[in-house]
Structures are given as C-alpha cells and as structure tokens.
Write a protein that holds these residues in place. Sequence first.
Motif, mmCIF file in Angstrom:
data_model
loop_
_atom_site.group_PDB
_atom_site.id
_atom_site.type_symbol
_atom_site.label_atom_id
_atom_site.label_comp_id
_atom_site.label_asym_id
_atom_site.label_seq_id
_atom_site.Cartn_x
_atom_site.Cartn_y
_atom_site.Cartn_z
ATOM 1 N N THR A 1 40.106 40.320 54.647
ATOM 2 C CA THR A 1 41.041 40.698 53.590
ATOM 3 C C THR A 1 40.963 42.203 53.364
ATOM 4 O O THR A 1 40.173 42.898 53.997
ATOM 5 C CB THR A 1 40.669 40.012 52.264
ATOM 6 O OG1 THR A 1 39.441 40.581 51.799
ATOM 7 C CG2 THR A 1 40.503 38.524 52.441
ATOM 8 N N HIS B 1 38.980 52.164 40.238
ATOM 9 C CA HIS B 1 38.801 51.597 41.576
ATOM 10 C C HIS B 1 39.432 50.233 41.803
ATOM 11 O O HIS B 1 39.593 49.829 42.951
ATOM 12 C CB HIS B 1 37.303 51.474 41.881
ATOM 13 C CG HIS B 1 36.592 52.784 41.986
ATOM 14 N ND1 HIS B 1 36.895 53.715 42.955
ATOM 15 C CD2 HIS B 1 35.604 53.330 41.242
ATOM 16 C CE1 HIS B 1 36.106 54.770 42.805
ATOM 17 N NE2 HIS B 1 35.327 54.572 41.769
ATOM 18 N N CYS B 2 39.733 49.505 40.766
ATOM 19 C CA CYS B 2 40.106 48.104 40.973
ATOM 20 C C CYS B 2 41.529 47.774 40.541
ATOM 21 O O CYS B 2 42.198 46.938 41.167
ATOM 22 C CB CYS B 2 39.163 47.168 40.218
ATOM 23 S SG CYS B 2 37.422 47.634 40.297
ATOM 24 N N HIS C 1 35.832 30.614 47.715
ATOM 25 C CA HIS C 1 34.904 30.123 46.702
ATOM 26 C C HIS C 1 33.956 29.078 47.270
ATOM 27 O O HIS C 1 32.967 28.738 46.658
ATOM 28 C CB HIS C 1 35.653 29.565 45.501
ATOM 29 C CG HIS C 1 36.436 30.629 44.791
ATOM 30 N ND1 HIS C 1 37.329 30.361 43.795
ATOM 31 C CD2 HIS C 1 36.454 31.973 44.964
ATOM 32 C CE1 HIS C 1 37.862 31.504 43.376
ATOM 33 N NE2 HIS C 1 37.350 32.481 44.065
ATOM 34 N N TYR D 1 28.014 35.040 43.101
ATOM 35 C CA TYR D 1 29.213 35.083 43.942
ATOM 36 C C TYR D 1 29.990 36.386 43.706
ATOM 37 O O TYR D 1 30.371 37.082 44.639
ATOM 38 C CB TYR D 1 30.122 33.879 43.637
ATOM 39 C CG TYR D 1 31.429 33.933 44.400
ATOM 40 C CD1 TYR D 1 31.515 33.441 45.694
ATOM 41 C CD2 TYR D 1 32.560 34.520 43.832
ATOM 42 C CE1 TYR D 1 32.709 33.526 46.410
ATOM 43 C CE2 TYR D 1 33.747 34.612 44.533
ATOM 44 C CZ TYR D 1 33.820 34.114 45.824
ATOM 45 O OH TYR D 1 34.995 34.215 46.524
ATOM 46 N N ARG E 1 30.714 39.411 46.336
ATOM 47 C CA ARG E 1 32.060 39.754 46.789
ATOM 48 C C ARG E 1 32.405 41.218 46.517
ATOM 49 O O ARG E 1 33.075 41.868 47.303
ATOM 50 C CB ARG E 1 33.101 38.826 46.157
ATOM 51 C CG ARG E 1 33.015 37.352 46.570
ATOM 52 C CD ARG E 1 33.053 37.118 48.077
ATOM 53 N NE ARG E 1 33.998 37.997 48.743
ATOM 54 C CZ ARG E 1 35.304 37.773 48.783
ATOM 55 N NH1 ARG E 1 35.813 36.709 48.227
ATOM 56 N NH2 ARG E 1 36.092 38.609 49.404
ATOM 57 N N THR F 1 38.720 34.275 38.327
ATOM 58 C CA THR F 1 37.536 34.040 39.165
ATOM 59 C C THR F 1 36.273 34.273 38.345
ATOM 60 O O THR F 1 35.293 33.534 38.465
ATOM 61 C CB THR F 1 37.516 34.995 40.378
ATOM 62 O OG1 THR F 1 38.748 34.907 41.072
ATOM 63 C CG2 THR F 1 36.384 34.651 41.331
ATOM 64 N N CYS G 1 44.744 47.372 42.789
ATOM 65 C CA CYS G 1 44.963 46.135 43.546
ATOM 66 C C CYS G 1 44.956 44.902 42.642
ATOM 67 O O CYS G 1 45.824 44.032 42.741
ATOM 68 C CB CYS G 1 43.884 45.955 44.616
ATOM 69 S SG CYS G 1 44.130 47.016 46.060
ATOM 70 N N HIS G 2 43.949 44.802 41.777
ATOM 71 C CA HIS G 2 43.795 43.567 40.997
ATOM 72 C C HIS G 2 44.626 43.549 39.718
ATOM 73 O O HIS G 2 44.710 42.515 39.060
ATOM 74 C CB HIS G 2 42.316 43.322 40.680
ATOM 75 C CG HIS G 2 41.512 42.922 41.887
ATOM 76 N ND1 HIS G 2 41.559 41.657 42.428
ATOM 77 C CD2 HIS G 2 40.685 43.627 42.685
ATOM 78 C CE1 HIS G 2 40.777 41.597 43.499
ATOM 79 N NE2 HIS G 2 40.235 42.787 43.681
ATOM 80 N N MET H 1 39.836 43.525 50.722
ATOM 81 C CA MET H 1 38.833 43.837 49.704
ATOM 82 C C MET H 1 37.751 44.758 50.269
ATOM 83 O O MET H 1 37.064 44.448 51.233
ATOM 84 C CB MET H 1 38.223 42.544 49.171
ATOM 85 C CG MET H 1 37.063 42.752 48.217
ATOM 86 S SD MET H 1 37.486 43.643 46.697
ATOM 87 C CE MET H 1 35.858 43.718 45.926
HETATM 88 C C1 HEC Z 1 42.604 47.635 48.325
HETATM 89 C C2 HEC Z 1 42.799 46.644 47.322
HETATM 90 C C3 HEC Z 1 41.565 46.203 46.524
HETATM 91 C C4 HEC Z 1 40.788 46.974 45.692
HETATM 92 C C5 HEC Z 1 40.932 48.439 45.390
HETATM 93 C C6 HEC Z 1 39.807 46.073 45.117
HETATM 94 N N1 HEC Z 1 39.986 44.812 45.614
HETATM 95 FE FE1 HEC Z 1 38.909 43.175 45.103
HETATM 96 N N2 HEC Z 1 39.989 42.071 46.433
HETATM 97 C C7 HEC Z 1 41.062 42.526 47.165
HETATM 98 C C8 HEC Z 1 41.620 41.429 47.901
HETATM 99 C C9 HEC Z 1 42.802 41.500 48.846
HETATM 100 C C10 HEC Z 1 40.879 40.311 47.559
HETATM 101 C C11 HEC Z 1 41.227 38.865 47.880
HETATM 102 C C12 HEC Z 1 40.707 38.329 49.055
HETATM 103 C C13 HEC Z 1 39.297 37.985 48.871
HETATM 104 O O1 HEC Z 1 38.984 37.119 48.020
HETATM 105 O O2 HEC Z 1 38.471 38.548 49.598
HETATM 106 C C14 HEC Z 1 39.822 40.749 46.668
HETATM 107 C C15 HEC Z 1 38.816 39.929 46.159
HETATM 108 C C16 HEC Z 1 37.936 40.289 45.162
HETATM 109 C C17 HEC Z 1 36.958 39.423 44.575
HETATM 110 C C18 HEC Z 1 36.715 37.983 44.962
HETATM 111 C C19 HEC Z 1 37.649 37.130 44.155
HETATM 112 C C20 HEC Z 1 37.626 35.686 44.474
HETATM 113 O O3 HEC Z 1 38.321 34.941 43.757
HETATM 114 O O4 HEC Z 1 36.959 35.259 45.408
HETATM 115 C C21 HEC Z 1 36.327 40.125 43.593
HETATM 116 C C22 HEC Z 1 35.241 39.618 42.651
HETATM 117 C C23 HEC Z 1 36.892 41.460 43.588
HETATM 118 N N3 HEC Z 1 37.863 41.512 44.562
HETATM 119 C C24 HEC Z 1 36.530 42.466 42.730
HETATM 120 C C25 HEC Z 1 36.970 43.772 42.855
HETATM 121 C C26 HEC Z 1 36.463 44.873 42.048
HETATM 122 C C27 HEC Z 1 35.462 44.726 40.912
HETATM 123 C C28 HEC Z 1 37.098 45.991 42.469
HETATM 124 C C29 HEC Z 1 36.874 47.404 41.992
HETATM 125 C C30 HEC Z 1 35.513 47.912 42.104
HETATM 126 C C31 HEC Z 1 38.009 45.590 43.534
HETATM 127 N N4 HEC Z 1 37.888 44.255 43.730
HETATM 128 C C32 HEC Z 1 38.849 46.469 44.212
HETATM 129 C C33 HEC Z 1 41.561 43.793 47.187
HETATM 130 C C34 HEC Z 1 41.053 44.857 46.475
#
Ligand code: HEC
Length: 279
Positions: A149, A96-97, A64, A133, A137, A125, A100-101, A151
Amino acid sequence: MKKISTLMLLLLLWTMTACAPEAPVNDNGAMEIETAVSTTSSTTDPVGMGQMGQGRGRGMGKFHHAPIPEAYAGLTNPIPADEESIARGGETYATHCATCHGDGGMGDGPSGASLDPSPAAIAHTSQMMGDDYLFWRVSEGGLDDPFNTGMIPWGGILTEDQRWDVLNYVQALGNGQTMPAHNAGGAAFDEEEMAQQQEEMLATAVAATIITEDQAAVFASAHKIVDAAMMDKRGNGGGMGGMMTDTLPELVTAGDLTQSDADTFLLVHDLLEEAGLMN
Ligand code: HEC
C-alpha cells in the motif's frame, strides 16, 4: 486486478462512509451518504457493492488479520493520552497524516484519493485494534508484502514517542475526545453513519442470500456489544488487544455474548469474505 478477499467486514462498514473522494460534507461535517457513490466499482463486484460507495474503503480490513510481528505484539502505549500528548500528536497528524487519512481520520484526505487501497479510516481502526497493531502499522508502514500500500513507514521519520503521541491523537479522534482540526480536508468520524452503512451492507448480503436474516440480526447485535466493549477499554486507557483475538473471547467468558453468537459473528464475516462481498 488485485484480488482482495479478506477484507474485514467491520472496518469496511465503517470505512464505507469515507468512500467517495468528493463526497459533500453537511453542516455537521458529516458526509452525505446518498451522494457518496463510488467511482471505482470493481468488475469482480458480485452484488454491486461498489455502487454503495465502498470503492475507497476496500483494501485495508484484510490487514487486521495479519499476524503482528513479535517485536510489536503485546505493546501498549506508554504515554498517557493526556491533553499534552494529544496536542503533540495533533501536530504530527496535521503535518504527516491528514493529507492521506483526512482531518477526521476517515481515510478521505486529498492525497489519499488516488491510492489503491485507499488510506484506512484510522479513527475507526484506532477503536477496534490494539495499540500493538497500530504502533506496528505506523512504524513499518505498508509498502511491502503483505500490504503493498501507500502507507509510509514512519519508524525512521518519527521518534517512538511521536508515534505513540499521534496514536493517542487518532484514538481521541475516534472516540470523540477531540474534534478534527481543519487542515487537509475530509469528514469527521461519524458513528451513526457507520451504523447505517452496516445496515445497508447486511441487507445487501441477505438479499443476495449470502447470509440469512437471522444471521444478519445476530451479527448486528453482537457487533454493538463488541464495539461498546472496545470503546470501554479505550475509555479506561487500558491496553487492549485485537477484536477477534481478545475482545470476542473475553465477552463470551464474561457472559456478555453467547458462544453461539460469537460464532455467528465470525461466520457471517467469513461468508461475506468468501462471497467476495468484501473485496
Ligand atoms: C501517503 C499517504 C499516507 C500517509 C501520509 C499516511 N498514511 Fe497511513 N495508510 C495509508 C494507506 C494507503 C493505508 C491503508 C492500507 C493499509 O492498511 O496499509 C494506511 C494505513 C494506516 C494504518 C493501518 C490502518 C488499518 O486499518 O489497518 C494506520 C494505523 C495508519 N495508516 C496511520 C498513519 C499515521 C499515524 C500517519 C501519519 C504519521 C499516516 N498513517 C500517514 C496511507 C498513508
């Protein structure tokens, strides 16, 4: 071992509820904290925070502070967070999300359990960080420096509109506008439990004489004000910047927070970071 020294306190506190991969969920869908004990306690964990269940929460808050690239800085969501957008975003999120989330955006989806750092509690977040932001991301992901990571960069997979829609959905999850779909698994975003986790975290820091009781008290009350202001901005649908860079100074200017309390807020955050309490 990866040293993570700049984890932001606030996100950690909130994400601590998303810590235990297999934490049971009660009738209200809320995770039961007593049993949410981390299995990934770190050896560099000076005061046993790992045992408070923060294992899965570590690692994302430091991001952040990362400077938002010029191409993204200042962007606001061009798509109104209406029912249609949230519905479209919900579909993208489920596909898609959520794996993991987590269904509730708590970072506790089944595929995220083995990732280090673990997926962020993006429902939270989304209330704390600006559109720019978030869009950055989601678009660029975090496979490379400085993130390293799991992500995925969604920029090449989802259209811009799809990314904005999914952010509208995540924000709706975070402010209670929409309830999590039952899909991949994971707890609902629960503000009360987050607050309880914060209390425990501050108590631990006081016990370890990293901060004083007074500082903890100022931090806790300043935090409530900051959080309410962030929620307000969201509710008004206005664009918003980051908490540290925009909201905090705005609150001081508006007279809602004294400069000294704002300073203490940041100082406590830095002290905890330095002490490795937030690794
Ligand atoms: C393979 C697993 C995975 C998938 C699928 C995934 N993410 Fe993530 N995401 C992560 C991880 C691990 C992090 C934490 C590390 C980071 O902040 O980069 C993250 C971080 C983020 C962050 C930043 C959060 C922060 O507090 O900084 C956002 C926003 C986010 N994801 C949105 C999404 C969205 C929207 C989708 C679907 C379109 C998605 N992610 C799909 C693993 C995933």
